[in-house]
Structure formats: C-alpha cells, structure tokens
Motif scaffolding. Structure first.
Motif, PDB file in Angstrom:
ATOM      1  N   GLU A  50       0.826  -1.207   0.000  1.00  0.00           N
ATOM      2  CA  GLU A  50       0.000   0.000   0.000  1.00  0.00           C
ATOM      3  C   GLU A  50       0.861   1.257   0.000  1.00  0.00           C
ATOM      4  OE1 GLU A  50      -3.682   2.014   2.543  1.00  0.00           O
ATOM      5  OE2 GLU A  50      -2.384   0.527   3.502  1.00  0.00           O
ATOM      6  N   HIS A  51       1.940   1.239   0.773  1.00  0.00           N
ATOM      7  CA  HIS A  51       2.852   2.391   0.835  1.00  0.00           C
ATOM      8  C   HIS A  51       3.404   2.708  -0.550  1.00  0.00           C
ATOM      9  CE1 HIS A  51       6.029   5.039   2.350  1.00  0.00           C
ATOM     10  NE2 HIS A  51       6.888   4.336   1.635  1.00  0.00           N
ATOM     11  N   PHE A  52       3.869   1.708  -1.261  1.00  0.00           N
ATOM     12  CA  PHE A  52       4.470   1.952  -2.572  1.00  0.00           C
ATOM     13  C   PHE A  52       3.420   2.225  -3.642  1.00  0.00           C
ATOM     14  CE2 PHE A  52       8.151   0.108  -0.449  1.00  0.00           C
ATOM     15  CZ  PHE A  52       9.142   0.961  -0.887  1.00  0.00           C
ATOM     16  N   ASN A  53       2.241   1.652  -3.505  1.00  0.00           N
ATOM     17  CA  ASN A  53       1.153   2.005  -4.431  1.00  0.00           C
ATOM     18  C   ASN A  53       0.776   3.475  -4.283  1.00  0.00           C
ATOM     19  OD1 ASN A  53       0.933  -0.525  -5.576  1.00  0.00           O
ATOM     20  ND2 ASN A  53      -0.664  -1.229  -4.160  1.00  0.00           N
ATOM     21  N   ASN A  54       0.699   3.927  -3.028  1.00  0.00           N
ATOM     22  CA  ASN A  54       0.390   5.342  -2.777  1.00  0.00           C
ATOM     23  C   ASN A  54       1.496   6.246  -3.293  1.00  0.00           C
ATOM     24  OD1 ASN A  54      -2.058   4.761  -1.577  1.00  0.00           O
ATOM     25  ND2 ASN A  54      -1.233   4.739   0.507  1.00  0.00           N
ATOM     26  N   ARG A  55       2.746   5.794  -3.167  1.00  0.00           N
ATOM     27  CA  ARG A  55       3.862   6.588  -3.699  1.00  0.00           C
ATOM     28  C   ARG A  55       3.747   6.724  -5.210  1.00  0.00           C
ATOM     29  NH1 ARG A  55       9.908   4.373  -4.214  1.00  0.00           N
ATOM     30  NH2 ARG A  55       8.805   3.309  -5.915  1.00  0.00           N
ATOM     31  N   ASN A  56       3.391   5.637  -5.893  1.00  0.00           N
ATOM     32  CA  ASN A  56       3.265   5.678  -7.347  1.00  0.00           C
ATOM     33  C   ASN A  56       2.141   6.621  -7.781  1.00  0.00           C
ATOM     34  OD1 ASN A  56       5.365   3.868  -7.565  1.00  0.00           O
ATOM     35  ND2 ASN A  56       4.024   2.076  -7.782  1.00  0.00           N
TER      36      ASN A  56
END
Length: 249
Positions: A50-56
């Motif tokens: 979720e953290h990296f999806n939000n970053r993208n």
C-alpha cells in the motif's frame, strides 16, 4: 551529463535541467521491480504494498507531465551497470563539464577518479543527518520533519559524505501532507536549487562546506520494514506535520 533512474520523478529533473542549463547526455538505469528493490518476502506485506502504491499515485500526480526524457544523447542501461567500462567510455565521449547524479546506483572507481570534483549528487535528505537510503522517510519515522529536504553535494567514495554545495527544505508544506507529498515537495525544491547551484559551482562562486558525518544516521534498504511504516502512520495521525508547522521557527 545526467546519470539517473527511469521513473517520472527522474524525468522531471532531467527536463528541468535541460530547459534551464542544457544536457549533453543522459545515462538512464532501468527501474527495478518491488521485490528486487526491497528484498525477499517484503513485497508480499500488505502495508508495504500500500505504501508503494500510494507513492506511485503521488508520483503521477506531481510528475505525470514528465513522461519522457528530453532529447539529447541517451544511453539506457541495466541497474548497476553505471560503472562498467562501456558506460564510462560513453560518458567520456560526450565530454561533459559536469556529471549530475540523481537516483542512480553508487558511482565509484574510475569514473570518480576521472571526474574528480566534477560529479554532483542530488541527494534527497539533509546530510549529514540522514544518509544512505530512505533519507526523507526515516526523519518522519523519527518524528523529525525538520530533517526532510534535499542536499546537493560533491560525490565521493563515501556514501552521501561529500562537501555540500547547497541544502533546502520542501516548500509549501501543508498539515494534510503525506509522507509522499513531503518527499516529492523536497525533490521539487532540491531540483530548483540544483539549477542555481550548477552554474555557480562551474564559475567557482560557491564554497563547498565539509560534512561532519559523525553527526548523522546512515540507513540501508534492509532497514525498511512494516514496523517502521506503522510508526510513520502513527506520527502522521498524531498531527506531526501540524506540530512542525506551528513550531517551525
């Protein structure tokens, strides 16, 4: 000449440099997948995904218009190939006055020797307080948003330890900003600062400042885990940014 990675934020920096200063060439390292980036097992953790999806998503919001590199001499390489003889020869053939690093693998060996004091790194984070990996992430885990920013320094054999040419904190911070907003705002501020620093450095009108690397913390990718993300989320929910803005002075 810019040595960088292949994502929207890196293309943003390339386009800014091209429009404001001019580039003779770009060496672009291919993006790594999440599993390779994090290490075994971590990519399956829901909070990390979720953290990296939000970053993208945030990266697309901030830099979606920068979907291609500017036109100039261009070399695409695999991640980690930046120190190979063929890349070094390509760089030399382009005869750059200065090499700028942003988001690339660590440059070492003959390239550092050949361009001694002529390689500048755009480092996301305020050195020497946070060096290595995730340097605008760990200050927020540590409840130190005042240490989020960007450092422009001369590249040396030691990680993020070269003499500093300039530093800046992110502009236009809002109490509702996320970790990704903070990081990308720091990048934008740092890139704009870099545009001013490059000609000043080439004209010898900037005095590099030595770092005291005994002061700060050095983080690696292996330090990142879901526990730190839980602490990060706790800090944001408890109005860490709002407190920082009130007490910014």
């Amino acid at each position: 000449l810019l040595v960088t990675a292949d994502q929207l934020r890196h293309k943003f920096v390339a386009n800014l440099l091209s429009s404001k200063i001019g580039l003779v060439g770009i060496v672009s390292e291919k993006k790594t997948d999440l599993k390779s980036h994090l290490g075994f097992g971590l990519e399956s953790d829901a909070i990390i995904r979720e953290h990296f999806n939000n970053r993208n998503l945030a990266e697309g919001s901030y830099f979606g218009q920068s979907n291609s590199f500017p036109k100039c001499n261009f070399l695409q390489i695999e991640r980690g190939e930046v120190n190979s003889p063929s890349v070094i020869d390509w760089v030399k053939n382009n005869k750059p006055e200065l090499i700028i690093l942003f988001g690339s693998s660590i440059v070492k060996g003959s390239l550092l020797s050949e361009y001694n004091h002529r390689i500048i790194n755009l480092h996301l984070g305020l050195s020497p307080y946070y060096r290595g990996s995730g340097t605008n992430y760990w200050p927020l885990v540590d409840s130190k948003p005042e240490c989020v920013g960007a450092t422009i320094h001369i590249a040396t054999r030691d990680v993020d330890a070269g003499n500093i040419l300039g530093q800046i904190r992110p502009g236009n911070i809002d109490e509702n900003d996320s970790v990704h907003d903070m990081g990308f705002k720091a990048l934008i501020s740092g890139a704009k600062r870099l545009v001013d620093i490059v000609p000043a450095y080439l004209s010898n009108s900037i005095l590099p400042i030595e770092q005291n690397t005994q002061k700060g913390a050095l983080f690696f990718r292996k330090d990142f885990d879901s526990t730190s993300l839980i602490k990060l989320e706790y800090n944001f929910k408890n109005k860490m940014i709002n407190s920082y803005l009130i007490n910014k002075h």
